[in-house]
Design a protein around this motif. Sequence first.
Motif, mmCIF file in Angstrom:
data_model
loop_
_atom_site.group_PDB
_atom_site.id
_atom_site.type_symbol
_atom_site.label_atom_id
_atom_site.label_comp_id
_atom_site.label_asym_id
_atom_site.label_seq_id
_atom_site.Cartn_x
_atom_site.Cartn_y
_atom_site.Cartn_z
ATOM 1 N N TYR A 69 0.842 -1.201 0.000
ATOM 2 C CA TYR A 69 0.000 0.000 0.000
ATOM 3 C C TYR A 69 0.879 1.255 0.000
ATOM 4 N N ARG B 122 2.315 2.025 -3.419
ATOM 5 C CA ARG B 122 1.438 2.757 -4.346
ATOM 6 C C ARG B 122 1.692 4.261 -4.226
ATOM 7 N N LYS C 216 3.298 1.667 17.165
ATOM 8 C CA LYS C 216 2.856 2.780 16.328
ATOM 9 C C LYS C 216 3.244 4.111 16.960
ATOM 10 N N LYS D 245 -5.549 3.626 12.013
ATOM 11 C CA LYS D 245 -4.223 3.453 12.629
ATOM 12 C C LYS D 245 -3.290 2.649 11.735
ATOM 13 N N LYS D 246 -3.389 2.874 10.417
ATOM 14 C CA LYS D 246 -2.579 2.117 9.475
ATOM 15 C C LYS D 246 -1.685 3.034 8.650
ATOM 16 N N PRO E 86 -0.106 3.361 4.737
ATOM 17 C CA PRO E 86 0.567 4.653 4.633
ATOM 18 C C PRO E 86 -0.360 5.827 4.975
ATOM 19 N N GLU F 93 -5.387 6.005 3.582
ATOM 20 C CA GLU F 93 -5.830 5.035 2.567
ATOM 21 C C GLU F 93 -5.040 5.280 1.275
ATOM 22 N N SER F 94 -4.281 4.243 0.883
ATOM 23 C CA SER F 94 -3.335 4.398 -0.227
ATOM 24 C C SER F 94 -3.949 4.987 -1.501
#
Length: 182
Positions: free
Chosen positions: A17, A20, A43, A55-56, A58, A69-70
């Motif tokens: 991700y 991208r 994190k 909490k992700k 990229p 959200e990529s």
Amino acid sequence: MSMADEVVLLNYWASPYGMRVRIALAEKGIQYESREEDYLSNKSSLLLQMNPVHKKIPVLIHNGKPVSESLIAVQYIDQVWKDKAPLLPSDPYLRGQAMFWTDFVNKKVYENRKRAWRTKGEEQEAAKREFLECTRLLEEELGDKPYLGRENLGFVDVALIPTYNWLSRREIWKLQCGGKAP
Ligand SMILES: N[C@@H](CCC(=O)N[C@@H](CS)C(=O)NCC(=O)O)C(=O)O
């Protein structure tokens, strides 16, 4: 891009991700700072603050403002830096088609890869076979064009490239030749 632009990417080097977003930034020739996150066990407070919902990684941070959200980040990059290397076509129909194939890549290619990664035995084999079938459909869509984005690298290419070659040649051979590797 104005001199004042500050672009930071919260990332993990092996994340497809994240790749991208890196491809989109590279295509547009944007300078940015990449910050490696220990996204599984530790994190950073910056990540939690910038992407409190998922909490992700990229996360793209443009002048202090986060875009998570990529594919949303890739679309954002395409819109903000639109003069160079457009990724999405402006024609509504072609844009819709690009979105259709991107959705296919997300739902079928990435999901089957994930399934194959997380399962064993029969289910794993089924996921790998389905993954392969998806790449065949994408190859059909590609036809004689150099890119899924037609003349130039486009949105679907950026979505797909980090993961399309995930199966090794040996595995593809095995799947196609009834379980026997050469
Ligand atoms: N749909 C997300 C997926 C991002 C994603 O799954 N990131 C993973 C690393 S590859 C992550 O940060 N996982 C942390 C977690 O699940 O807590 C996107 O396209 O950006």
